[in-house]
Enzyme design. Structure first.
Site, PDB file in Angstrom:
ATOM      1  CE  LYS A  71      -3.982   2.010   0.232  1.00  0.00           C
ATOM      2  NZ  LYS A  71      -3.570   2.732  -1.009  1.00  0.00           N
ATOM      3  CE  LYS A  95       3.241   6.708   6.862  1.00  0.00           C
ATOM      4  NZ  LYS A  95       3.100   7.840   5.925  1.00  0.00           N
ATOM      5  CE  LYS A 107       4.831   7.355  -0.869  1.00  0.00           C
ATOM      6  NZ  LYS A 107       3.915   7.557   0.259  1.00  0.00           N
ATOM      7  CG  ASN A 222      -4.440  17.011   2.340  1.00  0.00           C
ATOM      8  OD1 ASN A 222      -4.056  16.050   3.001  1.00  0.00           O
ATOM      9  ND2 ASN A 222      -5.721  17.294   2.181  1.00  0.00           N
ATOM     10  CB  SER A 362      -5.969   4.598   1.915  1.00  0.00           C
ATOM     11  OG  SER A 362      -5.599   5.878   1.504  1.00  0.00           O
TER      12      SER A 362
HETATM   13  P1  NAD Z   1       1.214  19.257  -0.318  1.00  0.00           P
HETATM   14  O1  NAD Z   1       1.921  19.140  -1.623  1.00  0.00           O
HETATM   15  O2  NAD Z   1      -0.270  19.418  -0.288  1.00  0.00           O
HETATM   16  O3  NAD Z   1       1.834  20.493   0.529  1.00  0.00           O
HETATM   17  C1  NAD Z   1       3.207  20.669   0.720  1.00  0.00           C
HETATM   18  C2  NAD Z   1       3.395  22.018   1.394  1.00  0.00           C
HETATM   19  O4  NAD Z   1       4.778  22.197   1.679  1.00  0.00           O
HETATM   20  C3  NAD Z   1       2.970  23.210   0.532  1.00  0.00           C
HETATM   21  O5  NAD Z   1       2.314  24.154   1.340  1.00  0.00           O
HETATM   22  C4  NAD Z   1       4.295  23.763   0.046  1.00  0.00           C
HETATM   23  O6  NAD Z   1       4.242  25.146  -0.250  1.00  0.00           O
HETATM   24  C5  NAD Z   1       5.155  23.504   1.277  1.00  0.00           C
HETATM   25  N1  NAD Z   1       6.584  23.590   1.014  1.00  0.00           N
HETATM   26  C6  NAD Z   1       7.295  23.071  -0.004  1.00  0.00           C
HETATM   27  N2  NAD Z   1       8.596  23.428   0.118  1.00  0.00           N
HETATM   28  C7  NAD Z   1       8.681  24.187   1.234  1.00  0.00           C
HETATM   29  C8  NAD Z   1       9.747  24.839   1.905  1.00  0.00           C
HETATM   30  N3  NAD Z   1      10.997  24.783   1.454  1.00  0.00           N
HETATM   31  N4  NAD Z   1       9.476  25.531   3.037  1.00  0.00           N
HETATM   32  C9  NAD Z   1       8.215  25.600   3.517  1.00  0.00           C
HETATM   33  N5  NAD Z   1       7.164  24.997   2.935  1.00  0.00           N
HETATM   34  C10 NAD Z   1       7.411  24.293   1.814  1.00  0.00           C
HETATM   35  O7  NAD Z   1       1.687  17.984   0.520  1.00  0.00           O
HETATM   36  P2  NAD Z   1       0.928  17.249   1.690  1.00  0.00           P
HETATM   37  O8  NAD Z   1       0.038  16.223   1.114  1.00  0.00           O
HETATM   38  O9  NAD Z   1       0.392  18.233   2.647  1.00  0.00           O
HETATM   39  O10 NAD Z   1       2.146  16.454   2.359  1.00  0.00           O
HETATM   40  C11 NAD Z   1       3.060  17.077   3.232  1.00  0.00           C
HETATM   41  C12 NAD Z   1       3.952  16.019   3.852  1.00  0.00           C
HETATM   42  O11 NAD Z   1       3.133  15.043   4.512  1.00  0.00           O
HETATM   43  C13 NAD Z   1       4.819  15.221   2.881  1.00  0.00           C
HETATM   44  O12 NAD Z   1       6.003  14.843   3.551  1.00  0.00           O
HETATM   45  C14 NAD Z   1       3.985  13.977   2.603  1.00  0.00           C
HETATM   46  O13 NAD Z   1       4.776  12.883   2.173  1.00  0.00           O
HETATM   47  C15 NAD Z   1       3.428  13.751   4.000  1.00  0.00           C
HETATM   48  N6  NAD Z   1       2.200  12.932   4.018  1.00  0.00           N
HETATM   49  C16 NAD Z   1       1.093  13.303   3.339  1.00  0.00           C
HETATM   50  C17 NAD Z   1      -0.050  12.524   3.433  1.00  0.00           C
HETATM   51  C18 NAD Z   1      -1.343  12.941   2.763  1.00  0.00           C
HETATM   52  O14 NAD Z   1      -2.359  12.278   2.976  1.00  0.00           O
HETATM   53  N7  NAD Z   1      -1.373  14.018   2.010  1.00  0.00           N
HETATM   54  C19 NAD Z   1      -0.055  11.339   4.163  1.00  0.00           C
HETATM   55  C20 NAD Z   1       1.104  10.983   4.863  1.00  0.00           C
HETATM   56  C21 NAD Z   1       2.223  11.795   4.784  1.00  0.00           C
END
Ligand code: NAD
Length: 428
Positions: A71, A95, A107, A222, A362
């Site tokens: 997954k 996780k 992944k 997000n 999920s």
């Molecule tokens: P996203 O793409 O929606 O948002 C990423 C954010 O990080 C944006 O606001 C972007 O502007 C910001 N960003 C990028 N570079 C930056 C920098 N140098 N300084 C400050 N801000 C910066 O991504 P997301 O889905 O919110 O995911 C964020 C993290 O959480 C990632 O590590 C992702 O792997 C992890 N994650 C996400 C999910 C999910 O369901 N979306 C689940 C588990 C883990």
């Protein structure tokens, strides 16, 4: 930018090795769990709108599937590498095991920049990706999902291609589908809310009143947005958020000492999580350098953007007031900084526990799809809250009982579960 001085897969292996040693894991299991069961590296030729053909490099990896089908998401990113996919698939194994859902770790990724591609080019890329993997993915083999720069539309194209080549309907082969097309209500909120369920429980255990706390967040995508929304609803004060500004090619921190309004900031951000600087100034936000989020005088830091952000180099900038680091992003702390955090007495909620809300939801999407009956948003969020609270408390209690750093406690629980599955199957 992600810190290029650290290799995320080496970080993931270092974290694993430390706990494998602590658990005195036998050599065979150790070798099996520090590597991948399957790695696919392939190319996808795509006809571009101008008539040329562009060839994209792509990956899909299964780290371990002893507890269930693989997954994990598919990232579309220009800086994707085999090692980021390796690290992220390994963290997916831990996780799923930490929240005790019957899934393994996988992944995928494609080296591309969807921001510069038309919808048609993205659709052909999605179809090419899944066509190449048709016999290697499936509801009972490996189940992809959206990740960085992929979304529900990309999942629908992949699902449609898979069903076209197999000639049957298999809604469970992919998750993150849009609501109304097999998706689950609550998925948008799930990861950010899950972060705050962990934080709330952590504060309760530490006897700290959430309404008297403040936080600073890296990112406003997000995960960060929904974490900020729920934390604020529960009475916490978000003092600063940072995000990337594509136009200026730099990050900024937006600060409001009396508290940011997550809904107002969400209304002025684009689909990539970038806040409009001019509009933020109009709303009364101070604009500071990108790394200022880390040095705020707050109780809680929530890195929710990138890997390798909290390093020994920047650690001295963290305020003495910080009591909790809540790792919403994957791999935001480097292994050489863990010892400093532990020594400083800061409580760390480790990434693969803290952000497990997304994969848990999920899994709920798959469960609902299998029943062909969908829950209300309230039902989904209630189940999510229970699952996250229970898993967090197990980890917190183990850390207290055995005087372990919380990342190690989470690894102990996850590795033991995976090692038991590997042993039960007779692999080791
Ligand atoms: P996203 O793409 O929606 O948002 C990423 C954010 O990080 C944006 O606001 C972007 O502007 C910001 N960003 C990028 N570079 C930056 C920098 N140098 N300084 C400050 N801000 C910066 O991504 P997301 O889905 O919110 O995911 C964020 C993290 O959480 C990632 O590590 C992702 O792997 C992890 N994650 C996400 C999910 C999910 O369901 N979306 C689940 C588990 C883990």
């Amino acid at each position: 930018m992600a810190n290029q001085n650290y290799n995320p897969f080496e970080n993931a292996q270092t974290q694993f090795d430390r706990v494998a040693e602590l658990l005195q894991l036998d050599e065979g299991t150790r070798q099996l769990l520090r590597q991948h069961r399957q790695e696919i590296h392939f190319t996808i030729p795509v006809k571009m709108d101008d008539g040329t053909t562009k060839v994209f490099k792509a990956f899909r990896m299964i780290h371990n599937d002893s507890r269930g089908p693989g997954k994990g998401g598919i990232r579309f990113h220009p800086h994707e590498t085999a090692d980021t996919v390796r690290a992220l698939s390994m963290w997916m194994t831990w996780k799923c095991a930490a929240v005790d859902i019957p899934l393994g770790g996988a992944k995928g990724g494609v080296i591309c920049d969807p921001r510069t591609m038309s919808a048609g080019e993205q659709e052909r890329l999605c179809r090419g990706y899944i066509r190449r993997l048709k016999s290697l993915v499936g509801y009972n083999i490996d189940v992809p999902a959206p990740d960085v720069m992929t979304n529900g539309q990309h999942m629908m194209w992949m699902l449609d291609e898979y069903e076209s080549v197999t000639g049957q309907r298999f809604p469970g082969m992919i998750t993150g589908k849009p609501v109304g097309h097999g998706g689950s209500l609550g998925r948008t909120e799930a990861t950010g809310y899950g972060v705050v369920y962990c934080l709330r429980e952590c504060l309760k255990n530490m006897d700290i009143d959430i309404t008297k706390t403040s936080a600073s967040i890296q990112g406003f995508g997000n995960v960060a947005e929904y974490a900020a929304r729920l934390y604020t609803e529960l009475g916490g004060k978000v003092v600063a958020v940072s995000c990337w500004n594509a136009e200026d090619k730099t990050a900024y921190t937006f600060r409001k000492a009396d508290g940011c309004d997550p809904a107002a900031l969400a209304a002025i951000k684009d689909s990539f999580g970038s806040i409009d600087k001019a509009k933020a100034i109009e709303l009364g936000y101070e604009v500071l350098p990108g790394d200022a989020w880390l040095s705020q005088d707050v109780d809680i830091l929530i890195p929710a953007a990138l890997e390798n952000q909290i390093t020994p180099e920047v650690f001295p900038n963290i305020s003495k007031q910080v009591k909790i680091i809540c790792e919403a992003a994957n791999g935001p702390t480097t292994p050489d900084c863990d010892a400093l955090i532990e020594k400083a007495g800061i409580t760390l909620i480790p990434d693969f526990m803290c952000n497990a809300g997304g994969v848990t939801c999920s899994y709920f999407e798959q469960v609902q799809g299998n029943m062909n009956y969908f829950w209300t948003k309230e039902e989904v969020l209630e189940k999510l809250e229970n699952a996250m609270t229970r898993a967090f408390q197990n980890i917190y209690d183990l850390a207290k009982e055995q005087n372990l750093y919380m990342r190690d406690a989470a690894y102990v629980i996850a590795i033991k579960r995976v090692a038991a599955a590997v042993k039960a199957r007779g692999w080791c």
